[in-house]
Design an enzyme around this catalytic site. Structure first.
Site, short mmCIF file in Angstrom:
data_model
loop_
_atom_site.label_atom_id
_atom_site.label_comp_id
_atom_site.label_asym_id
_atom_site.label_seq_id
_atom_site.Cartn_x
_atom_site.Cartn_y
_atom_site.Cartn_z
N HIS A 144 0.83 -1.21 0.00
CA HIS A 144 0.00 0.00 0.00
C HIS A 144 0.86 1.25 0.00
O HIS A 144 2.04 1.24 0.39
CB HIS A 144 -0.95 0.00 1.20
CG HIS A 144 -0.26 0.11 2.52
ND1 HIS A 144 0.26 1.30 2.99
CD2 HIS A 144 0.00 -0.81 3.47
CE1 HIS A 144 0.81 1.11 4.17
NE2 HIS A 144 0.68 -0.17 4.49
N GLU A 182 -1.77 -6.78 8.08
CA GLU A 182 -0.38 -6.61 8.54
C GLU A 182 -0.17 -7.33 9.86
O GLU A 182 -1.12 -7.69 10.57
CB GLU A 182 -0.08 -5.11 8.69
CG GLU A 182 1.32 -4.75 9.16
CD GLU A 182 2.45 -5.22 8.27
OE1 GLU A 182 2.65 -6.45 8.16
OE2 GLU A 182 3.16 -4.37 7.69
#
Length: 197
Positions: free
Chosen positions: A9, A80
């Site tokens: 990202h 994550e």
């Protein structure tokens, strides 16, 4: 065989400042949005309908869309690393309490104000193994795109080449970078790494 294309990202306020950002759902910065659009050019001409999954985090979903991808959905295994009590804290701040601390060796502590339980690097590796098991049959048919996070994608790449999860510590990955996992003589290899637009 196709490739597994990895897109980290774009920049968030916390990634810019070096703060551990696991489960806190932050938006992209203006720079992160610019990076995500630039990453689209690095992806090349992917055929319509190329399978694509993202982390559930808005920063991953937004990056995918700005890069011109059409995600098939989100995968909770692409979240994550859960940094537990170190969520939102920089490595330098942690080292004031734990001199010499290194995430990949020393791990995290549970808790914190957000109540995240935390994960070991091995637990993140187990999630990555599940992702690989799901996308491997699709890679036999063509490319697959995964949009997720820095540490997660580093661990996934280590597991792709059949190394322990901790070997992800040796793979630097910048925001909005594109990497590729593929095959050479039926052996799983890294075919491109950390390209930025």
């Amino acid at each position: 065989m196709g490739e597994i294309i990895l897109l980290r990202h774009g920049e968030t306020a916390w990634s810019r400042d070096g703060r551990h950002t696991g489960r806190t759902d932050l938006p992209l910065t203006d720079e992160g949005r610019r990076q995500a659009k630039a990453a689209g050019a690095l992806l090349g001409e992917l055929p319509a309908g190329t399978p694509c999954w993202t982390s559930p985090a808005q920063r991953a979903v937004e990056t995918a869309k700005l890069a011109g991808l059409e995600p098939d959905g989100t995968d909770p295994d692409l979240w994550e690393w859960d940094y537990g009590g170190y969520e939102g804290i920089t490595s330098a701040q942690i080292q004031t309490q734990r001199p010499g601390w290194f995430l990949w060796r020393d791990g995290v502590v549970p808790g914190g104000p957000a109540g995240f339980p935390g994960e070991t690097v091995e637990q993140v590796g187990e999630r990555c193994d599940r992702v690989i098991a799901r996308v491997l049959p699709l890679a036999a048919e063509g490319d697959v795109v995964l949009v997720a996070h820095g540490h997660l994608l580093r661990i996934l790449s280590a597991r792709w080449i059949e190394q322990p999860p901790v070997h992800g510590s040796r793979l630097k990955l910048d925001t909005a970078s594109v990497s590729r996992l593929g095959f050479e003589h039926e052996i799983r290899v890294i075919t491109g790494w950390n390209q930025v637009g």
